[in-house]
Design a protein around this motif. Structure first.
Motif, mmCIF file in Angstrom:
data_model
loop_
_atom_site.group_PDB
_atom_site.id
_atom_site.type_symbol
_atom_site.label_atom_id
_atom_site.label_comp_id
_atom_site.label_asym_id
_atom_site.label_seq_id
_atom_site.Cartn_x
_atom_site.Cartn_y
_atom_site.Cartn_z
ATOM 1 N N UNK A 167 30.676 59.523 104.885
ATOM 2 C CA UNK A 167 29.524 59.459 103.990
ATOM 3 C C UNK A 167 28.598 60.660 104.159
ATOM 4 N N UNK A 168 28.614 61.243 105.348
ATOM 5 C CA UNK A 168 27.775 62.401 105.653
ATOM 6 C C UNK A 168 28.623 63.415 106.407
ATOM 7 N N UNK A 169 28.358 64.694 106.153
ATOM 8 C CA UNK A 169 28.991 65.736 106.959
ATOM 9 C C UNK A 169 27.897 66.552 107.632
ATOM 10 N N UNK A 170 28.269 67.111 108.767
ATOM 11 C CA UNK A 170 27.323 67.864 109.588
ATOM 12 C C UNK A 170 27.841 69.292 109.745
ATOM 13 N N UNK A 171 26.933 70.252 109.609
ATOM 14 C CA UNK A 171 27.306 71.652 109.766
ATOM 15 C C UNK A 171 26.276 72.344 110.649
ATOM 16 N N UNK A 172 26.726 73.379 111.328
ATOM 17 C CA UNK A 172 25.806 74.195 112.116
ATOM 18 C C UNK A 172 24.978 75.042 111.158
ATOM 19 N N UNK A 173 23.746 75.328 111.542
ATOM 20 C CA UNK A 173 22.870 76.164 110.729
ATOM 21 C C UNK A 173 23.382 77.591 110.666
ATOM 22 N N UNK A 174 23.132 78.270 109.568
ATOM 23 C CA UNK A 174 23.583 79.657 109.395
ATOM 24 C C UNK A 174 22.777 80.608 110.284
ATOM 25 N N UNK A 175 21.472 80.434 110.316
ATOM 26 C CA UNK A 175 20.612 81.317 111.109
ATOM 27 C C UNK A 175 20.621 80.925 112.587
ATOM 28 N N UNK A 176 20.635 79.650 112.855
ATOM 29 C CA UNK A 176 20.620 79.149 114.228
ATOM 30 C C UNK A 176 21.759 78.146 114.373
ATOM 31 N N UNK A 177 22.806 78.535 115.059
ATOM 32 C CA UNK A 177 24.005 77.692 115.191
ATOM 33 C C UNK A 177 23.728 76.398 115.961
ATOM 34 N N UNK A 178 22.580 76.333 116.645
ATOM 35 C CA UNK A 178 22.239 75.099 117.372
ATOM 36 C C UNK A 178 21.731 74.016 116.430
ATOM 37 N N UNK A 179 21.224 74.425 115.270
ATOM 38 C CA UNK A 179 20.740 73.442 114.291
ATOM 39 C C UNK A 179 21.917 72.655 113.737
ATOM 40 N N UNK A 180 21.665 71.369 113.525
ATOM 41 C CA UNK A 180 22.674 70.542 112.867
ATOM 42 C C UNK A 180 22.105 70.139 111.511
#
Length: 164
Positions: free
Chosen positions: A107-120
């Motif tokens: 139902x949801x997908x999670x990706x790392x942030x483009x600028x900060x890979x630590x962001x979900x």
């Protein structure tokens, strides 16, 4: 996004407590008994507003926490997990359990942030978007009916409905 009532929601509003049981005595327009009636109406409104989605969620083995997460992720695609925690005012542990179920079931997908890979960053899948819309549909019908019954005056007084 804005928390519409942060001081009251966190119990910081000094005027939320009335030692004498009367708001009128404190300069307010309504007595405590009337405010209690309004509070009771809010309980009933909440019960009815959440009842239809609750029945739908039960078919999926989900609860209201799943609904809240799915709602905000669907409305704000790309939402950071940190922002969702703040919006829902819950712990990482509470969110983690619900979010894991929604991700594992597609139902949801999670990706790392483009600028900060630590962001979900969280995004609804097509399946998630469809469920969010299905859950919102009866609530939108209820809101539209309530606004129609209230007439135009409450909408004119409410900043939420004001034109920018």
């Amino acid at each position: 996004m804005t928390d519409l009532n942060p001081p009251l929601a966190r119990g910081k509003a000094a005027d939320a407590k009335h030692g004498d049981g009367s708001r009128a005595a404190k300069g307010g327009a309504l007595p405590e008994a009337k405010l209690q009636e309004f509070a009771e109406l809010l309980f009933f409104a909440y019960r009815d507003f959440t009842g239809d989605p609750d029945a739908i969620l039960a078919d999926f083995g989900f609860g209201r926490a799943h609904h809240r997460v799915l709602h905000f992720v669907n409305r704000h695609s790309g939402l950071r997990v940190a922002d969702l925690l703040e919006i829902l005012n819950i712990t990482k542990q509470s969110l983690g359990r619900v979010l894991k179920q929604l991700i594992d079931q597609g139902y949801i997908m999670q990706q790392a942030g483009a600028a900060d890979r630590r962001e979900r960053l969280l995004f609804p899948t097509e399946r998630g978007r469809a469920l969010a819309e299905r859950l919102a549909a009866p609530q939108i019908v209820r809101l539209a009916a309530a606004l129609e019954a209230a007439g135009p005056a409450p909408r004119r007084r409410c900043a939420f409905f004001s034109k920018p």
